[in-house]
Motif scaffolding. Structure first.
Motif, PDB file in Angstrom:
ATOM      1  N   LEU A  73       0.822  -1.214   0.000  1.00  0.00           N
ATOM      2  CA  LEU A  73       0.000   0.000   0.000  1.00  0.00           C
ATOM      3  C   LEU A  73       0.859   1.268   0.000  1.00  0.00           C
ATOM      4  O   LEU A  73       0.521   2.249  -0.673  1.00  0.00           O
ATOM      5  CB  LEU A  73      -0.964   0.003   1.185  1.00  0.00           C
ATOM      6  N   LYS A  74       1.949   1.251   0.727  1.00  0.00           N
ATOM      7  CA  LYS A  74       2.839   2.414   0.746  1.00  0.00           C
ATOM      8  C   LYS A  74       3.454   2.648  -0.630  1.00  0.00           C
ATOM      9  O   LYS A  74       3.532   3.781  -1.098  1.00  0.00           O
ATOM     10  CB  LYS A  74       3.932   2.241   1.801  1.00  0.00           C
ATOM     11  N   LYS A  75       3.889   1.569  -1.271  1.00  0.00           N
ATOM     12  CA  LYS A  75       4.458   1.706  -2.619  1.00  0.00           C
ATOM     13  C   LYS A  75       3.406   2.209  -3.601  1.00  0.00           C
ATOM     14  O   LYS A  75       3.680   3.062  -4.438  1.00  0.00           O
ATOM     15  CB  LYS A  75       5.031   0.375  -3.092  1.00  0.00           C
ATOM     16  N   MET A  76       2.206   1.662  -3.502  1.00  0.00           N
ATOM     17  CA  MET A  76       1.137   2.082  -4.403  1.00  0.00           C
ATOM     18  C   MET A  76       0.710   3.512  -4.121  1.00  0.00           C
ATOM     19  O   MET A  76       0.411   4.262  -5.048  1.00  0.00           O
ATOM     20  CB  MET A  76      -0.064   1.129  -4.301  1.00  0.00           C
ATOM     21  N   GLU A  77       0.689   3.914  -2.871  1.00  0.00           N
ATOM     22  CA  GLU A  77       0.339   5.298  -2.529  1.00  0.00           C
ATOM     23  C   GLU A  77       1.352   6.256  -3.159  1.00  0.00           C
ATOM     24  O   GLU A  77       0.979   7.258  -3.768  1.00  0.00           O
ATOM     25  CB  GLU A  77       0.297   5.479  -1.009  1.00  0.00           C
ATOM     26  N   PHE A  78       2.624   5.934  -3.024  1.00  0.00           N
ATOM     27  CA  PHE A  78       3.683   6.755  -3.608  1.00  0.00           C
ATOM     28  C   PHE A  78       3.522   6.825  -5.123  1.00  0.00           C
ATOM     29  O   PHE A  78       3.575   7.904  -5.719  1.00  0.00           O
ATOM     30  CB  PHE A  78       5.055   6.162  -3.246  1.00  0.00           C
ATOM     31  N   PHE A  79       3.307   5.674  -5.756  1.00  0.00           N
ATOM     32  CA  PHE A  79       3.127   5.605  -7.202  1.00  0.00           C
ATOM     33  C   PHE A  79       1.893   6.412  -7.626  1.00  0.00           C
ATOM     34  O   PHE A  79       1.922   7.144  -8.615  1.00  0.00           O
ATOM     35  CB  PHE A  79       3.009   4.142  -7.634  1.00  0.00           C
ATOM     36  N   CYS A  80       0.824   6.298  -6.873  1.00  0.00           N
ATOM     37  CA  CYS A  80      -0.426   6.992  -7.206  1.00  0.00           C
ATOM     38  C   CYS A  80      -0.328   8.501  -7.015  1.00  0.00           C
ATOM     39  O   CYS A  80      -1.005   9.252  -7.724  1.00  0.00           O
ATOM     40  CB  CYS A  80      -1.586   6.396  -6.411  1.00  0.00           C
ATOM     41  N   VAL A  81       0.509   8.945  -6.100  1.00  0.00           N
ATOM     42  CA  VAL A  81       0.777  10.387  -5.994  1.00  0.00           C
ATOM     43  C   VAL A  81       1.364  10.866  -7.320  1.00  0.00           C
ATOM     44  O   VAL A  81       0.979  11.916  -7.836  1.00  0.00           O
ATOM     45  CB  VAL A  81       1.730  10.700  -4.815  1.00  0.00           C
ATOM     46  N   GLY A  82       2.264  10.074  -7.882  1.00  0.00           N
ATOM     47  CA  GLY A  82       2.849  10.404  -9.175  1.00  0.00           C
ATOM     48  C   GLY A  82       1.811  10.442 -10.290  1.00  0.00           C
ATOM     49  O   GLY A  82       1.854  11.298 -11.161  1.00  0.00           O
ATOM     50  N   ILE A  83       0.875   9.501 -10.252  1.00  0.00           N
ATOM     51  CA  ILE A  83      -0.190   9.485 -11.262  1.00  0.00           C
ATOM     52  C   ILE A  83      -1.071  10.723 -11.111  1.00  0.00           C
ATOM     53  O   ILE A  83      -1.351  11.426 -12.080  1.00  0.00           O
ATOM     54  CB  ILE A  83      -1.050   8.204 -11.151  1.00  0.00           C
ATOM     55  N   ASN A  84      -1.504  10.982  -9.887  1.00  0.00           N
ATOM     56  CA  ASN A  84      -2.424  12.104  -9.645  1.00  0.00           C
ATOM     57  C   ASN A  84      -1.776  13.463  -9.874  1.00  0.00           C
ATOM     58  O   ASN A  84      -2.478  14.445 -10.129  1.00  0.00           O
ATOM     59  CB  ASN A  84      -3.005  12.011  -8.233  1.00  0.00           C
ATOM     60  N   SER A  85      -0.464  13.532  -9.791  1.00  0.00           N
ATOM     61  CA  SER A  85       0.209  14.810 -10.042  1.00  0.00           C
ATOM     62  C   SER A  85       0.702  14.931 -11.479  1.00  0.00           C
ATOM     63  O   SER A  85       1.312  15.934 -11.848  1.00  0.00           O
ATOM     64  CB  SER A  85       1.362  15.005  -9.057  1.00  0.00           C
ATOM     65  N   GLY A  86       0.440  13.917 -12.301  1.00  0.00           N
ATOM     66  CA  GLY A  86       0.771  13.993 -13.714  1.00  0.00           C
ATOM     67  C   GLY A  86       2.164  13.507 -14.082  1.00  0.00           C
ATOM     68  O   GLY A  86       2.580  13.631 -15.229  1.00  0.00           O
ATOM     69  N   ILE A  87       2.892  12.948 -13.128  1.00  0.00           N
ATOM     70  CA  ILE A  87       4.232  12.433 -13.420  1.00  0.00           C
ATOM     71  C   ILE A  87       4.137  11.118 -14.193  1.00  0.00           C
ATOM     72  O   ILE A  87       4.916  10.873 -15.100  1.00  0.00           O
ATOM     73  CB  ILE A  87       5.038  12.240 -12.116  1.00  0.00           C
ATOM     74  N   TYR A  88       3.181  10.295 -13.809  1.00  0.00           N
ATOM     75  CA  TYR A  88       2.970   9.011 -14.476  1.00  0.00           C
ATOM     76  C   TYR A  88       1.671   9.050 -15.267  1.00  0.00           C
ATOM     77  O   TYR A  88       0.797   9.868 -15.010  1.00  0.00           O
ATOM     78  CB  TYR A  88       2.925   7.873 -13.455  1.00  0.00           C
ATOM     79  N   ASP A  89       1.554   8.143 -16.221  1.00  0.00           N
ATOM     80  CA  ASP A  89       0.429   8.112 -17.159  1.00  0.00           C
ATOM     81  C   ASP A  89      -0.552   7.003 -16.781  1.00  0.00           C
ATOM     82  O   ASP A  89      -0.230   5.820 -16.880  1.00  0.00           O
ATOM     83  CB  ASP A  89       0.972   7.888 -18.565  1.00  0.00           C
ATOM     84  N   ILE A  90      -1.760   7.367 -16.375  1.00  0.00           N
ATOM     85  CA  ILE A  90      -2.755   6.392 -15.943  1.00  0.00           C
ATOM     86  C   ILE A  90      -3.204   5.486 -17.090  1.00  0.00           C
ATOM     87  O   ILE A  90      -3.571   4.332 -16.869  1.00  0.00           O
ATOM     88  CB  ILE A  90      -3.960   7.068 -15.247  1.00  0.00           C
ATOM     89  N   LYS A  91      -3.144   5.966 -18.317  1.00  0.00           N
ATOM     90  CA  LYS A  91      -3.528   5.125 -19.458  1.00  0.00           C
ATOM     91  C   LYS A  91      -2.551   3.959 -19.622  1.00  0.00           C
ATOM     92  O   LYS A  91      -2.959   2.847 -19.959  1.00  0.00           O
ATOM     93  CB  LYS A  91      -3.596   5.950 -20.744  1.00  0.00           C
TER      94      LYS A  91
END
Length: 144
Positions: A73-91
């Motif tokens: 969950l901690k790893k996914m939370e960190f990764f999802c912060v990146g998604i929600n801030s536009g660093i990573y691509d949700i598609k």
């Protein structure tokens, strides 16, 4: 005669400035376009790299022990912060592991609800809800 040549040179120079300005603007537009394309590509590459690391770490299946669940969950939370801030691509996330992540999320919901007062995985939950919406739209035939 000299006056006529002077007017022709003045006219040519004024048009050269206009042409130079147009060329400069077009060059800037091309530069911005190349930059945006490069950034989109980089975003996709970063997403693939980071999600691949998480997938590799949890390739044995769903984390079952409490410590592993919290670590996941901690790893996914960190990764999802990146998604929600536009660093990573949700598609890209959806294409790579969308259904698997949603399966894990369904299993994690009980744990998340129990621990809600201690920890918060709100970024993770936001991304999972976005993925759910993306699949719902896809099933309805909406391409967005």
């Amino acid at each position: 005669m000299i006056e006529c040549v002077s007017k022709i040179l003045e006219f040519a120079c004024s048009h050269c400035e206009i042409i130079a300005s147009i060329t400069s603007v077009l060059g800037s537009i091309v530069s911005v376009s190349v930059y945006r394309t490069t950034m989109k590509r980089e975003k996709k590459i970063l997403t693939i790299e980071h999600l691949s690391k998480i997938r590799e770490e949890y390739s044995g299946g769903f984390p079952s022990e409490k410590n592993n669940i919290e670590k996941y969950l901690k790893k996914m939370e960190f990764f999802c912060v990146g998604i929600n801030s536009g660093i990573y691509d949700i598609k890209i996330v959806k294409k790579m592991s969308g259904r698997l992540l949603l399966e894990h999320y369904e299993k994690m919901k009980i744990y998340i609800q129990k621990k809600k007062h201690e920890s918060s995985w709100c970024e993770y939950e936001k991304v999972m809800k976005k993925l759910q919406k993306m699949y719902k739209r896809e099933n309805k035939g909406d391409p967005k």
